[in-house]
Enzyme design. Structure first.
Site, mmCIF file in Angstrom:
data_model
loop_
_atom_site.group_PDB
_atom_site.id
_atom_site.type_symbol
_atom_site.label_atom_id
_atom_site.label_comp_id
_atom_site.label_asym_id
_atom_site.label_seq_id
_atom_site.Cartn_x
_atom_site.Cartn_y
_atom_site.Cartn_z
ATOM 1 N N SER A 58 0.805 -1.223 0.000
ATOM 2 C CA SER A 58 0.000 0.000 0.000
ATOM 3 C C SER A 58 0.839 1.275 0.000
ATOM 4 C CB SER A 58 -0.938 0.022 1.211
ATOM 5 O OG SER A 58 -0.220 0.175 2.414
ATOM 6 N N LYS A 130 0.829 4.386 6.928
ATOM 7 C CA LYS A 130 0.250 5.242 5.892
ATOM 8 C C LYS A 130 0.862 6.640 5.984
ATOM 9 C CE LYS A 130 -2.890 2.028 4.883
ATOM 10 N NZ LYS A 130 -2.804 1.207 3.654
#
Length: 245
Positions: A58, A130
């Site tokens: 990701s 993230k």
């Protein structure tokens, strides 16, 4: 009279008698040294910095699967979380249910903790990494006429870190980040179940600042990927939440 000399035979005997005692004390020197070293490492990784193994794609191309990053656990005691920071956080009750946390017996729990502390064991399924796009009070929206994400009305030029070929987002959204919360997204937008994917969850897609473990400061492994992880310049042009409102 002839000068008396020490009895070398007695000296050798005395030395021989002392040798076993020296060896008896030496056997635990190495285990003790190892135990102290491990203890120091665990203290550092628990309170100061720790390695973190990247579990998914990701954050590509910035971070690849299996990369080891150095996470600073103390930096947010000295400054606030900033837009552009890459953070490791516990996603329990925001990205996944609290019940998703793995259960372990004391032995496997201790071994897992040690392995994760030195970066040899993958993180739990409740741990995420993230990039922070918005902090408390920010209005984050997708997208403007040029297809760019905006923060407080300022468009982000994400070319420095966005995965090649990805658009900033194929999903429209327009949110105001609550105080004490974060809006986070992966750099590989088409392969990231980030804040956008959790808007329907109880947390609304936002991550509590209190669940942040620390900031990813640098890639340590593999050697070919060693690099620092600074805040991209695009976030320097974002106005404050009040100025952008």
């Amino acid at each position: 009279m002839p000068e008396s000399r020490p009895d070398r035979g007695v000296s050798r005997a005395n030395a021989a008698d002392r040798a076993p005692e020296g060896r008896e004390h030496a056997w635990w020197d190495i285990p003790l040294t190892i135990a102290i070293a491990v203890g120091v490492v665990l203290l550092i990784t628990t309170f100061v910095v720790k390695p973190f193994s990247i579990p998914s794609g990701s954050m590509e191309d910035t971070l690849g699967i299996g990369d080891r990053v150095l996470v600073n656990r103390t930096v947010y005691h000295l400054r606030d979380i900033e837009r552009g920071d890459i953070v490791v956080f516990d996603g329990s009750d925001s990205f996944v249910p609290a019940s998703a946390a793995p259960t372990r017996n004391p032995v496997t729990g201790a071994l897992t903790w040690v392995g994760q502390s030195i970066g040899l064991v993958p993180p739990d399924s409740t741990d995420f990494i993230k990039r922070v796009i918005g902090t408390g009070g920010d209005r984050v929206a997708c997208c403007d006429a040029q297809g760019r994400i905006t923060v407080n009305g300022a468009p982000l030029d994400e070319g420095d870190y966005l995965y090649p070929g990805d658009s900033p987002s194929t999903q429209d959204f327009d949110v105001v980040v609550p105080n004490g919360m974060l809006w986070v997204m992966g750099d590989h937008r088409s392969n990231s179940a980030d804040s956008r994917a959790h808007q329907g969850d109880p947390g609304g897609g936002f991550v509590p600042e209190s669940k942040v473990v620390g900031r990813a400061m640098a890639v340590l492994w593999p050697l070919s990927s060693i690099q620092a992880l600074p805040i991209p310049d695009t976030f320097a042009t974002v106005p404050s939440a009040r100025a952008g409102s």
